[in-house]
Design a protein around this motif. Structure first.
Motif, PDB file in Angstrom:
ATOM      1  N   ILE A   1     -17.030  33.189 -36.507  1.00  0.00           N
ATOM      2  CA  ILE A   1     -16.636  34.040 -37.606  1.00  0.00           C
ATOM      3  C   ILE A   1     -17.524  35.280 -37.567  1.00  0.00           C
ATOM      4  O   ILE A   1     -18.749  35.167 -37.535  1.00  0.00           O
ATOM      5  CB  ILE A   1     -16.834  33.329 -38.969  1.00  0.00           C
ATOM      6  CG1 ILE A   1     -16.248  31.919 -38.956  1.00  0.00           C
ATOM      7  CG2 ILE A   1     -16.276  34.187 -40.093  1.00  0.00           C
ATOM      8  CD1 ILE A   1     -14.793  31.809 -38.661  1.00  0.00           C
ATOM      9  N   LEU A   2     -16.906  36.460 -37.536  1.00  0.00           N
ATOM     10  CA  LEU A   2     -17.652  37.716 -37.595  1.00  0.00           C
ATOM     11  C   LEU A   2     -17.549  38.239 -39.014  1.00  0.00           C
ATOM     12  O   LEU A   2     -16.443  38.409 -39.548  1.00  0.00           O
ATOM     13  CB  LEU A   2     -17.091  38.730 -36.612  1.00  0.00           C
ATOM     14  CG  LEU A   2     -17.054  38.298 -35.140  1.00  0.00           C
ATOM     15  CD1 LEU A   2     -16.579  39.458 -34.270  1.00  0.00           C
ATOM     16  CD2 LEU A   2     -18.401  37.804 -34.670  1.00  0.00           C
ATOM     17  N   ILE A   3     -18.694  38.486 -39.623  1.00  0.00           N
ATOM     18  CA  ILE A   3     -18.757  38.962 -41.000  1.00  0.00           C
ATOM     19  C   ILE A   3     -19.434  40.324 -40.975  1.00  0.00           C
ATOM     20  O   ILE A   3     -20.601  40.434 -40.586  1.00  0.00           O
ATOM     21  CB  ILE A   3     -19.546  37.976 -41.880  1.00  0.00           C
ATOM     22  CG1 ILE A   3     -18.932  36.573 -41.774  1.00  0.00           C
ATOM     23  CG2 ILE A   3     -19.593  38.459 -43.320  1.00  0.00           C
ATOM     24  CD1 ILE A   3     -19.786  35.477 -42.379  1.00  0.00           C
ATOM     25  N   LYS A   4     -18.693  41.359 -41.380  1.00  0.00           N
ATOM     26  CA  LYS A   4     -19.200  42.731 -41.289  1.00  0.00           C
ATOM     27  C   LYS A   4     -19.458  43.310 -42.673  1.00  0.00           C
ATOM     28  O   LYS A   4     -18.645  43.158 -43.578  1.00  0.00           O
ATOM     29  CB  LYS A   4     -18.197  43.608 -40.553  1.00  0.00           C
ATOM     30  CG  LYS A   4     -17.961  43.169 -39.121  1.00  0.00           C
ATOM     31  CD  LYS A   4     -16.930  44.040 -38.447  1.00  0.00           C
ATOM     32  CE  LYS A   4     -16.642  43.555 -37.038  1.00  0.00           C
ATOM     33  NZ  LYS A   4     -15.648  44.382 -36.365  1.00  0.00           N
ATOM     34  N   ARG A   5     -20.616  43.975 -42.789  1.00  0.00           N
ATOM     35  CA  ARG A   5     -20.981  44.633 -44.040  1.00  0.00           C
ATOM     36  C   ARG A   5     -21.686  45.951 -43.745  1.00  0.00           C
ATOM     37  O   ARG A   5     -22.441  46.051 -42.785  1.00  0.00           O
ATOM     38  CB  ARG A   5     -21.937  43.755 -44.851  1.00  0.00           C
ATOM     39  CG  ARG A   5     -21.363  42.433 -45.289  1.00  0.00           C
ATOM     40  CD  ARG A   5     -22.362  41.670 -46.151  1.00  0.00           C
ATOM     41  NE  ARG A   5     -21.811  40.405 -46.588  1.00  0.00           N
ATOM     42  CZ  ARG A   5     -22.062  39.236 -46.003  1.00  0.00           C
ATOM     43  NH1 ARG A   5     -22.858  39.180 -44.955  1.00  0.00           N
ATOM     44  NH2 ARG A   5     -21.526  38.128 -46.470  1.00  0.00           N
ATOM     45  N   ILE A   6     -21.448  46.926 -44.624  1.00  0.00           N
ATOM     46  CA  ILE A   6     -22.192  48.185 -44.597  1.00  0.00           C
ATOM     47  C   ILE A   6     -23.195  48.103 -45.743  1.00  0.00           C
ATOM     48  O   ILE A   6     -22.805  47.906 -46.892  1.00  0.00           O
ATOM     49  CB  ILE A   6     -21.264  49.407 -44.781  1.00  0.00           C
ATOM     50  CG1 ILE A   6     -20.159  49.413 -43.720  1.00  0.00           C
ATOM     51  CG2 ILE A   6     -22.077  50.699 -44.763  1.00  0.00           C
ATOM     52  CD1 ILE A   6     -20.635  49.523 -42.290  1.00  0.00           C
TER      53      ILE A   6
END
Length: 95
Positions: free
Chosen positions: A5-10
């Protein structure tokens, strides 16, 4: 079948400290979930503030059970509120 699972946040600099507290809470809970294998958190080298979590699970069903759980949802809502945007998720399977 195992999944990543790739979880992306800025993450703006001024919110990084508060986010760190929430992510530690989330990580502590995650390690006790059925089907959880491992995870790592990365910060993009060429774009400060762009973060990626890679989470490994025994199955997509294990991940789905965790992602909709009450304990995770409560923390995730705080994260999204803090950052002012929804967290992005991508599910990959091994081929």
């Amino acid at each position: 079948m195992a999944v990543k699972i790739l979880i992306k946040r800025i993450v703006p600099d001024e919110k990084a400290k508060k986010l760190s507290v929430l992510l530690r809470q989330l990580r502590t809970l995650t390690t006790n979930q059925e089907g959880y294998i491992s995870g790592e958190t990365l910060t993009r080298f060429d774009k400060p503030g762009e973060n990626l979590v890679i989470s490994n699970w025994q199955s997509a069903d294990n991940w789905r059970a965790w992602v909709i759980s009450k304990e995770r949802t409560e923390i995730q809502e705080k994260i999204d509120e803090l950052l002012g945007t929804k967290t992005e998720y991508e599910i990959y399977k091994y081929v």
